[in-house]
Design a protein around this motif. Structure first.
Motif, PDB file in Angstrom:
ATOM      1  N   ALA A   1       1.284   3.871  -2.832  1.00  0.00           N
ATOM      2  CA  ALA A   1       0.611   5.330  -2.729  1.00  0.00           C
ATOM      3  C   ALA A   1       1.677   6.037  -2.766  1.00  0.00           C
ATOM      4  CB  ALA A   1       0.112   5.316  -0.742  1.00  0.00           C
ATOM      5  N   PHE A   2       2.549   6.011  -2.912  1.00  0.00           N
ATOM      6  CA  PHE A   2       4.214   6.835  -2.520  1.00  0.00           C
ATOM      7  C   PHE A   2       4.476   6.877  -4.228  1.00  0.00           C
ATOM      8  CE2 PHE A   2       3.622   7.305   1.922  1.00  0.00           C
ATOM      9  CZ  PHE A   2       3.488   8.777   1.997  1.00  0.00           C
TER      10      PHE A   2
ATOM     11  N   GLY B   1       0.921  -1.156  -0.288  1.00  0.00           N
ATOM     12  CA  GLY B   1       0.054  -0.019   0.448  1.00  0.00           C
ATOM     13  C   GLY B   1       1.116   1.052   0.034  1.00  0.00           C
ATOM     14  N   LEU B   2       2.187   1.209   0.468  1.00  0.00           N
ATOM     15  CA  LEU B   2       2.739   1.982   1.176  1.00  0.00           C
ATOM     16  C   LEU B   2       3.856   2.788  -0.320  1.00  0.00           C
ATOM     17  CD1 LEU B   2       4.663   2.311   4.809  1.00  0.00           C
ATOM     18  CD2 LEU B   2       2.620   4.185   3.862  1.00  0.00           C
TER      19      LEU B   2
ATOM     20  N   ALA C   1       0.932   6.022  -7.034  1.00  0.00           N
ATOM     21  CA  ALA C   1      -0.067   7.179  -7.057  1.00  0.00           C
ATOM     22  C   ALA C   1       0.439   8.012  -7.769  1.00  0.00           C
ATOM     23  CB  ALA C   1      -0.870   6.647  -5.791  1.00  0.00           C
TER      24      ALA C   1
ATOM     25  N   LYS D   1      -1.363  12.380  -0.605  1.00  0.00           N
ATOM     26  CA  LYS D   1      -0.482  11.534   0.144  1.00  0.00           C
ATOM     27  C   LYS D   1      -1.434  11.608   0.995  1.00  0.00           C
ATOM     28  CE  LYS D   1       2.305  10.745  -3.478  1.00  0.00           C
ATOM     29  NZ  LYS D   1       1.704   9.934  -4.422  1.00  0.00           N
TER      30      LYS D   1
ATOM     31  N   ILE E   1      -5.590   5.998  -7.855  1.00  0.00           N
ATOM     32  CA  ILE E   1      -5.851   6.539  -6.428  1.00  0.00           C
ATOM     33  C   ILE E   1      -6.846   6.058  -5.189  1.00  0.00           C
ATOM     34  CG2 ILE E   1      -6.683   8.266  -4.728  1.00  0.00           C
ATOM     35  CD1 ILE E   1      -5.575  10.990  -6.303  1.00  0.00           C
TER      36      ILE E   1
ATOM     37  N   MET F   1      -4.594   0.456   1.605  1.00  0.00           N
ATOM     38  CA  MET F   1      -4.025   1.295   3.174  1.00  0.00           C
ATOM     39  C   MET F   1      -4.636   0.603   3.646  1.00  0.00           C
ATOM     40  SD  MET F   1      -0.888   2.030   3.139  1.00  0.00           S
ATOM     41  CE  MET F   1      -0.714   3.360   3.378  1.00  0.00           C
TER      42      MET F   1
ATOM     43  N   PRO G   1      -4.999   2.541  -4.371  1.00  0.00           N
ATOM     44  CA  PRO G   1      -3.528   2.236  -3.313  1.00  0.00           C
ATOM     45  C   PRO G   1      -4.660   2.080  -2.072  1.00  0.00           C
ATOM     46  CG  PRO G   1      -2.916   3.230  -5.572  1.00  0.00           C
ATOM     47  CD  PRO G   1      -4.847   2.680  -5.804  1.00  0.00           C
ATOM     48  N   LEU G   2      -6.081   3.186  -2.213  1.00  0.00           N
ATOM     49  CA  LEU G   2      -6.221   3.401  -1.024  1.00  0.00           C
ATOM     50  C   LEU G   2      -6.845   2.504  -0.352  1.00  0.00           C
ATOM     51  CD1 LEU G   2      -7.315   6.127   1.273  1.00  0.00           C
ATOM     52  CD2 LEU G   2      -9.217   5.985  -0.441  1.00  0.00           C
TER      53      LEU G   2
ATOM     54  N   PHE H   1      -4.238   8.991   1.868  1.00  0.00           N
ATOM     55  CA  PHE H   1      -3.714   7.408   2.077  1.00  0.00           C
ATOM     56  C   PHE H   1      -3.801   6.704   3.923  1.00  0.00           C
ATOM     57  CE2 PHE H   1      -2.538   8.433  -2.299  1.00  0.00           C
ATOM     58  CZ  PHE H   1      -2.906   7.646  -2.854  1.00  0.00           C
TER      59      PHE H   1
END
Lengths: 255, 222
Positions: free
Chosen positions: A43-44, A39-40, A47, A58, A204, A211, A207-208, A61
């Motif tokens: 997200a980083f 997920g991280l 995304a 960010k 987006i 997370m 990943p959300l 997230f």
């Protein structure tokens, strides 16, 4: 007795629960780690940045999962409280007690990440937006529960008093939410950027969701660990009490 | 029913003869309302605008101060256990004691509010709403307070804990009480919708809070 009831009753035995917890925990911890790393990373690095919000998007997230867990934590407490009040399920009592600090932490984190996000976006750390206010009130409910638990010495009594308060709180939360919505729309018509304005794009959203799943697993890992610790703490307490009783008895015999 | 009424009558007689609780709550109410302008400045326009909020928040605090006495004395001298053994179910005991608290504290505070509103330059057309909304909201305050008092019965630092437990639950009453007053003072939202929701909150609280309070009392009496 149905199968579900059987499992429910078997879990009432703390020793069985401890066994089950130590089987599940390594797997759940591993799953949490994998999901969190994935997920991280997504997200980083994967995304895209929001064209308006830039890097600050960010924060979402972690902020959105925290806010979701803040509510889930209270639901866990409320359900466990019903279990402990109606069936006197001993592990439900432990579950409700240990979920409170974890839920309170996630609520606080949601508030902090929210206000850090709010500063660049809205130009202020805090707005009396309906959603923020109701999360703040939820945090106060958590604090009240924890304080009640600490104030009553006897664990079974503390557990049942807190269960009553938790159920009253869960009846009240929708009313509080509704009244805060009402209050805000009366005083300042929506001036705040709403997260759910435009539909979230899948780059987006995925990943959300990962997370959110990761932090949900993290919640349950922490919760299981805390429950295990609480069971052990109660056992130590019981052992100490028997020791004190035994010592008192021998002294009494000598005198 | 006669047991219910006689319990209310007994509590009212006790409150009247002790006297301390009522005058303390009234004095506290006066001091809080009087001290806020000292912090906010003497601007009468500002005070008129925030008067509903000040009066309501101070009322909540003043009621909160007295609420832990609902069961305290009876618990301490054992009367509560005798009452619990009597014919009246604990739910009605809690309801009777909360009603007595409302009559002995809620009504005096409500009646004192218009006098304090003069200090805050509340617009004249809002006085009747002030009394009406407070008379409607204070039962909810007393009944929720009885629940808090039952939960914290017999605890040393009950008073502070009680505030932490109960104040978040008071927010709906506060919001709709102030909203109904603001509707009359500044408009444009209709007065009746806020006021009816306030009525609904009070009615629901009066029915549900004694059940939870009785559960908490049972816990603390065993």
């Amino acid at each position: 007795m149905t199968q579900a009831e059987g499992t429910f009753n078997r879990l009432a035995n703390p020793t069985r629960f401890m066994g089950l917890a130590s089987t599940i925990l390594p797997w759940l911890t591993g799953l949490t780690a994998i999901l969190l790393v994935a997920g991280l990373y997504l997200a980083f690095f994967v995304a895209p940045e929001d064209y308006q919000q830039g890097h600050t998007v960010k924060i979402m997230f972690i902020h959105v999962p925290f806010a979701w867990l803040a509510m889930m934590g209270y639901s866990v407490i409320a359900i466990a409280s019903i279990g402990s009040l109606i069936w006197r399920h001993p592990m439900a009592d432990v579950a409700a007690k240990t979920a409170a600090p974890i839920g309170a932490c996630f609520t606080l984190l949601a508030l902090i990440t929210g206000s850090l996000w709010g500063k660049p976006m809205w130009g202020t750390y805090w707005v009396w937006d309906a959603r923020l206010t109701s999360v703040l009130l939820l945090f106060f409910l958590y604090l009240g529960l924890m304080a009640l638990w600490q104030a009553i010495e006897e664990p079974s009594r503390a557990g049942r008093a807190a269960a009553i308060l938790a159920i009253v709180g869960s009846v009240n939360i929708p009313i509080i939410k509704f009244s805060v919505d009402w209050w805000n729309t009366l005083h300042q018509p929506a001036s705040v950027v709403k997260l759910d304005g435009p539909a979230i794009h899948s780059s987006i959203l995925i990943p959300l969701l990962i997370m959110a799943a990761a932090f949900t697993c993290l919640f349950f890992v922490l919760h299981l660990m805390a429950m295990r610790t609480e069971v052990l703490r109660r056992r130590v307490q019981a052992l100490r009490l028997t020791h004190v009783d035994a010592a008192g008895a021998t002294q009494g015999a000598r005198a | 029913m006669s047991a219910f009424m006689s319990l209310i009558a007994r509590d009212l007689r006790l409150a009247w003869r002790e006297g301390g609780a009522i005058s303390t709550a009234l004095g506290f109410y006066l001091v809080v309302v009087a001290i806020l302008p000292l912090g906010l400045g003497p601007d009468l326009n500002l005070l008129a605008r925030i008067a509903p909020g000040i009066l309501w928040v101070a009322l909540l605090l003043a009621a909160l101060l007295s609420v832990d006495r609902i069961f305290h004395n009876d618990h301490e001298d054992g009367t509560l256990e005798i009452i619990a053994l009597g014919p009246l179910p604990l739910e009605l005991v809690a309801a009777a004691k909360a009603t007595a608290h409302w009559i002995s504290i809620g009504i005096p505070l409500t009646l004192a509010a218009p006098i304090l509103a003069l200090l805050l330059n509340l617009p004249a057309e809002a006085f009747w709403v002030l009394v009406l909304t407070m008379a409607t909201g204070t039962p909810a305050i007393s009944f929720l307070g009885a629940l808090g008092a039952a939960l914290t019965l017999g605890l040393g630092r009950g008073g502070l804990l009680l505030a932490l437990l109960i104040l978040p639950l008071y927010t709906p009453v506060l919001i709709f009480g102030v909203a109904a007053m603001n509707a009359v003072i500044t408009g444009p939202s209709p007065f009746l919708s806020s006021y009816l929701i306030l009525c609904a909150i009070t009615l629901a609280t009066v029915v549900l809070a004694p059940i939870a309070a009785a559960a908490a009392l049972r816990l603390n009496l065993n």
